[in-house]
Motif scaffolding. Structure first.
Motif, mmCIF file in Angstrom:
data_model
loop_
_atom_site.group_PDB
_atom_site.id
_atom_site.type_symbol
_atom_site.label_atom_id
_atom_site.label_comp_id
_atom_site.label_asym_id
_atom_site.label_seq_id
_atom_site.Cartn_x
_atom_site.Cartn_y
_atom_site.Cartn_z
ATOM 1 N N MET A 161 0.912 -1.362 -0.198
ATOM 2 C CA MET A 161 -0.044 -0.055 -0.130
ATOM 3 C C MET A 161 0.894 1.200 -0.073
ATOM 4 N N LEU A 162 1.920 1.248 0.992
ATOM 5 C CA LEU A 162 2.916 2.228 0.816
ATOM 6 C C LEU A 162 3.358 2.462 -0.494
ATOM 7 N N ARG A 163 3.843 1.564 -1.460
ATOM 8 C CA ARG A 163 4.290 1.678 -2.544
ATOM 9 C C ARG A 163 3.270 2.254 -3.721
ATOM 10 N N LEU A 164 2.020 1.892 -3.608
ATOM 11 C CA LEU A 164 0.899 2.465 -4.236
ATOM 12 C C LEU A 164 1.029 4.158 -3.954
ATOM 13 N N LEU A 165 0.957 4.432 -2.756
ATOM 14 C CA LEU A 165 0.690 5.991 -2.396
ATOM 15 C C LEU A 165 2.014 6.635 -2.748
ATOM 16 N N LEU A 166 3.108 6.038 -2.964
ATOM 17 C CA LEU A 166 4.253 6.803 -3.202
ATOM 18 C C LEU A 166 4.110 7.007 -4.783
ATOM 19 N N GLU A 167 3.436 5.889 -5.469
ATOM 20 C CA GLU A 167 3.385 6.098 -7.114
ATOM 21 C C GLU A 167 2.404 7.412 -7.278
ATOM 22 N N LEU A 168 1.320 7.078 -6.511
ATOM 23 C CA LEU A 168 0.192 7.830 -7.024
ATOM 24 C C LEU A 168 0.028 9.411 -6.225
ATOM 25 N N ALA A 169 0.279 9.238 -5.114
ATOM 26 C CA ALA A 169 -0.075 10.572 -4.288
ATOM 27 C C ALA A 169 0.704 11.761 -4.777
ATOM 28 N N PRO A 170 2.196 11.865 -4.924
ATOM 29 C CA PRO A 170 2.902 12.949 -5.445
ATOM 30 C C PRO A 170 2.494 13.360 -6.841
ATOM 31 N N CYS A 171 2.069 12.589 -7.736
ATOM 32 C CA CYS A 171 1.716 13.383 -8.936
ATOM 33 C C CYS A 171 0.092 13.645 -8.889
ATOM 34 N N LEU A 172 -0.747 13.160 -8.316
ATOM 35 C CA LEU A 172 -1.974 13.484 -7.978
ATOM 36 C C LEU A 172 -2.027 14.866 -7.248
ATOM 37 N N LEU A 173 -1.288 15.025 -6.168
ATOM 38 C CA LEU A 173 -1.609 16.225 -5.199
ATOM 39 C C LEU A 173 -0.945 17.368 -6.130
ATOM 40 N N ALA A 174 0.269 17.370 -6.695
ATOM 41 C CA ALA A 174 1.210 18.149 -7.517
ATOM 42 C C ALA A 174 -0.172 18.690 -8.866
ATOM 43 N N GLY A 175 -0.348 17.508 -9.436
ATOM 44 C CA GLY A 175 -1.222 17.994 -10.411
ATOM 45 C C GLY A 175 -2.462 18.643 -10.160
ATOM 46 N N PHE A 176 -3.224 18.218 -9.001
ATOM 47 C CA PHE A 176 -3.965 18.992 -8.487
ATOM 48 C C PHE A 176 -3.817 20.583 -8.201
ATOM 49 N N TRP A 177 -2.680 20.667 -7.420
ATOM 50 C CA TRP A 177 -2.279 22.147 -7.092
ATOM 51 C C TRP A 177 -2.127 23.047 -8.412
ATOM 52 N N LEU A 178 -1.472 22.393 -9.640
ATOM 53 C CA LEU A 178 -1.168 22.921 -10.712
ATOM 54 C C LEU A 178 -2.747 23.226 -11.402
ATOM 55 N N GLY A 179 -3.320 22.314 -11.455
ATOM 56 C CA GLY A 179 -4.722 22.507 -12.181
ATOM 57 C C GLY A 179 -5.241 23.841 -11.533
ATOM 58 N N ARG A 180 -5.397 23.875 -10.342
ATOM 59 C CA ARG A 180 -6.011 25.127 -9.532
ATOM 60 C C ARG A 180 -5.221 26.564 -9.668
ATOM 61 N N ARG A 181 -3.927 26.419 -9.982
ATOM 62 C CA ARG A 181 -3.183 27.644 -10.055
ATOM 63 C C ARG A 181 -3.142 27.949 -11.563
ATOM 64 N N PHE A 182 -2.836 26.916 -12.528
ATOM 65 C CA PHE A 182 -2.741 27.359 -14.057
ATOM 66 C C PHE A 182 -3.935 26.574 -14.669
ATOM 67 N N PRO A 183 -5.028 27.163 -14.441
ATOM 68 C CA PRO A 183 -6.129 26.405 -15.300
ATOM 69 C C PRO A 183 -6.000 25.822 -16.964
ATOM 70 N N ALA A 184 -5.247 26.721 -17.520
ATOM 71 C CA ALA A 184 -4.872 26.642 -19.035
ATOM 72 C C ALA A 184 -3.727 25.621 -19.166
ATOM 73 N N LEU A 185 -3.098 24.899 -18.240
ATOM 74 C CA LEU A 185 -2.012 23.836 -18.333
ATOM 75 C C LEU A 185 -2.515 22.584 -18.865
ATOM 76 N N PRO A 186 -3.736 22.020 -18.280
ATOM 77 C CA PRO A 186 -4.219 20.824 -18.627
ATOM 78 C C PRO A 186 -4.510 20.671 -20.115
ATOM 79 N N SER A 187 -4.933 21.728 -20.751
ATOM 80 C CA SER A 187 -5.242 21.503 -22.415
ATOM 81 C C SER A 187 -3.906 22.017 -23.102
ATOM 82 N N GLN A 188 -2.842 22.677 -22.256
ATOM 83 C CA GLN A 188 -1.740 22.550 -23.164
ATOM 84 C C GLN A 188 -1.009 21.121 -22.991
ATOM 85 N N LEU A 189 -1.071 20.609 -21.806
ATOM 86 C CA LEU A 189 -0.283 19.234 -21.839
ATOM 87 C C LEU A 189 -1.078 18.110 -22.438
#
Length: 299
Positions: free
Chosen positions: A1-29
């Motif tokens: 379970m720890l390995r799963l959290l280490l795989e998923l959580a950093p990317c999901l949390l960083a992406g969540f913050w980026l999506g809120r901060r830069f709304p146009a970024l997902p459409s570019q990426l």
């Protein structure tokens, strides 16, 4: 379970913050990732795991369970009144979410099974989905499924896998494939951030229909897949791959189809239920997927 959290959580949390901060970024990426990155990643995963041609009959099982689930959801409009909830309760985010989970929890031999699940899910989503939500656009959307990354990857990986260089190419593409999947998780996080913004102004409390769709997607569907695979005495690794993919959260494509339906039918009410289901299922799956893994590993 720890390995799963280490795989998923950093990317999901960083992406969540980026999506809120830069709304146009997902459409570019998203365009380059879907056009080039995802086919490359899936090709690398298939070549690394080996093409499980002996497991192709498994595709019939996946299609039968998913299609039967969709048919049954269509029969209970009082419980699932929104068509997007009926679709979202049975089709999962197997490409962006399910594959990283499979890499984190299962050996590489199981990746081919996971890709087959993604293929069948994509075919059902882009054929039955438009027919259910936007009947007038069903023909064009059905043709577009041949442009989906998983189909493109299969068309590339099949001849390469039968060549003398298939195994070597799989080793070379393994790291780039992992990087692409991390970027896709980042993209999922960004889109979840945008989804949360979208429903900020809507009623936030849960509803019986949302709860029912979540229960079907995260509990009932993987439970049925596990029961059927046990009754058919499928290999343990195949059982785990099938259950984990069945337990993936609702596919982002359901939200895209709901938006298209509401654009076609002015005043439609499919987008907000789909957005809520995508958001809540993605958050809850981080907890439910490890439980399903522990259950299947113990059997």
């Amino acid at each position: 379970m720890l390995r799963l959290l280490l795989e998923l959580a950093p990317c999901l949390l960083a992406g969540f913050w980026l999506g809120r901060r830069f709304p146009a970024l997902p459409s570019q990426l998203a365009p380059p990732l879907l056009r080039w990155g995802m086919p490359l990643s899936l090709t690398g995963l298939l070549l690394k795991s080996g093409l499980p041609l002996s497991a192709i009959p498994m595709a019939g099982l996946i299609a039968a369970v998913t299609a039967s689930g969709l048919f049954l959801c269509r029969q209970i409009p009082a419980l699932l009144p929104a068509r997007s909830l009926q679709l979202g309760a049975v089709v999962g985010n197997t490409g962006y979410f399910g594959l990283p989970v499979a890499i984190a929890l299962l050996p590489s031999e199981a990746l081919g099974f996971s890709v087959i699940y993604d293929l069948i899910g994509s075919l059902i989503t882009w054929s039955a989905g438009p027919l259910l939500l936007s009947p007038g656009q069903s023909r064009a959307s059905a043709l577009s499924l041949f442009k989906t990354p998983v189909v493109q990857a299969l068309l590339i990986a099949l001849p390469l896998g039968m060549s003398p260089w298939g195994s070597l190419l799989g080793q070379w593409l393994w790291l780039p494939a992992r990087v692409v999947l991390w970027l896709l998780l980042l993209l999922v996080g960004m889109r979840l951030g945008l989804v949360l913004q979208r429903i900020d102004q809507a009623e936030k409390r849960s509803s019986p229909s949302l709860t029912a769709a979540l229960a079907i997607k995260l509990l009932v569907l993987p439970g049925v897949m596990w029961l059927v695979s046990v009754l058919l005495q499928l290999p343990a690794l195949m059982q785990q791959a099938l259950v984990l993919q069945a337990a993936a959260p609702t596919a982002m494509s359901v939200l895209l189809l709901a938006e298209a339906a509401d654009a076609q039918n002015k005043g439609g009410e499919e987008t907000i239920p789909a957005a809520r289901l995508v958001l809540w299922s993605s958050g809850a799956a981080v907890l439910s997927l490890p439980l399903w893994f522990q259950l299947t590993a113990a059997m």
